[in-house]
Motif scaffolding. Structure first.
Motif, short mmCIF file in Angstrom:
data_model
loop_
_atom_site.label_atom_id
_atom_site.label_comp_id
_atom_site.label_asym_id
_atom_site.label_seq_id
_atom_site.Cartn_x
_atom_site.Cartn_y
_atom_site.Cartn_z
N UNK A 3 8.52 0.21 -15.85
CA UNK A 3 7.82 0.40 -14.59
C UNK A 3 7.66 -0.95 -13.91
N UNK A 4 7.98 -1.02 -12.64
CA UNK A 4 7.85 -2.26 -11.89
C UNK A 4 7.40 -1.92 -10.47
N UNK A 5 6.56 -2.78 -9.89
CA UNK A 5 6.05 -2.56 -8.54
C UNK A 5 6.54 -3.68 -7.63
N UNK A 6 7.11 -3.33 -6.50
CA UNK A 6 7.59 -4.34 -5.56
C UNK A 6 7.57 -3.78 -4.15
N UNK A 7 6.93 -4.52 -3.23
CA UNK A 7 6.95 -4.18 -1.80
C UNK A 7 6.55 -2.73 -1.55
N UNK A 8 5.49 -2.29 -2.19
CA UNK A 8 4.95 -0.97 -1.92
C UNK A 8 5.67 0.18 -2.60
N UNK A 9 6.58 -0.12 -3.51
CA UNK A 9 7.31 0.91 -4.22
C UNK A 9 7.16 0.71 -5.72
N UNK A 10 6.91 1.80 -6.43
CA UNK A 10 6.86 1.78 -7.89
C UNK A 10 8.21 2.26 -8.40
#
Length: 261
Positions: free
Chosen positions: A133-140
């Motif tokens: 799981x990774x979160x970047x720029x408002x997306x999971x």
């Protein structure tokens, strides 16, 4: 005089950008589609309606011939719109991208993971486990893997995008699953989880996980994944049959979210 530099006696961890084995083996044969019947454009639209909750005004756009022969559709969904591709053989959801329009308030991360798992199951991929799981720029970004007899199948990854604000799924990519998923005759592990952990010098976090990993672009290896912590997080892979270390990945946090190198 430079021979000692040309062939160093240590290995650097390999680089992977969105989770362990996210660039898994991709044979040009779609193993998951073997023996499945072809679907028509109309049958595909009916399947898509059952896969994506709230999909309306589903319209067939085109048939595309590439490594995977697909049927392409557009649809409306809850104030937004979407694009999806089904495999012509079998009608599996190969790819989708959803624009939500206005989004709701923030939700907790477990809800995002459950949304990813539920979406993949509704699309016909059965029970899967979250392996990244990774979160970047408002997306999971969530990587899911099927499990067979307790073994996590990394070559068969399904990648899902979830909107961080609303918790709604906005995309799916099942190319690895379609290329690689098949019935496998997995070997029995020779090492126990405790024996595998004993071969790792880094401090372990949690219990070893038995998994199938892609190696050398041509083969698969049954291994124990051992998460370790030492000035960062490592994933070490010990061959469950030979006891040899087969791979090691290092987790870093960057502008593109959490990645492994």
């Amino acid at each position: 005089s430079f021979d000692s530099f040309a062939e160093p006696d240590f290995d650097y961890p390999s680089m992977i950008y969105d989770g362990p084995f996210s660039d898994a083996l991709e044979d040009r044969e779609c193993k998951a589609l073997r023996g499945l019947p072809a679907v028509s454009a109309e049958e595909g639209a009916a399947k898509l309606a059952g896969m994506i909750r709230g999909a309306e005004n589903i319209k067939f756009r085109e048939r595309t011939e590439s490594d995977i022969v697909t049927l392409s559709y557009t649809f409306d969904r809850e104030g937004g719109s979407g694009f999806a591709q089904l495999t012509e053989q079998g009608g599996l959801l190969a790819l989708c991208d959803i624009s939500l329009g206005e989004t709701a308030a923030d939700g907790g991360m477990p809800e995002h993971l459950r949304a990813a798992v539920g979406f993949a199951k509704q699309a016909g991929y059965g029970d899967t486990r979250v392996v990244w799981c990774s979160v970047s720029h408002g997306t999971v970004y969530v990587n899911l893997a099927p499990v067979s007899d307790g073994v996590v199948l990394y070559p068969d990854l399904i990648k899902v995008k979830v909107d961080a604000a609303s918790g709604e799924v906005t995309g799916l990519d099942a190319a690895h699953y379609i290329f690689n998923h098949t019935a496998r005759d997995l070997p029995a592990p020779v090492l126990t989880a405790e024996q595998a952990a004993g071969k790792v010098t880094l401090p372990a976090v949690g219990s070893p996980m038995l998994c199938l990993i892609p190696q050398d672009e041509t083969r698969e290896v049954l291994a124990y994944e051992i998460e370790c912590a030492s000035d960062g997080t490592y994933f070490v892979y010990i061959d469950a049959v030979t006891g040899e270390e087969t791979d090691i990945l290092y987790v870093v946090d960057g502008e593109q979210g959490r990645v492994t190198v």
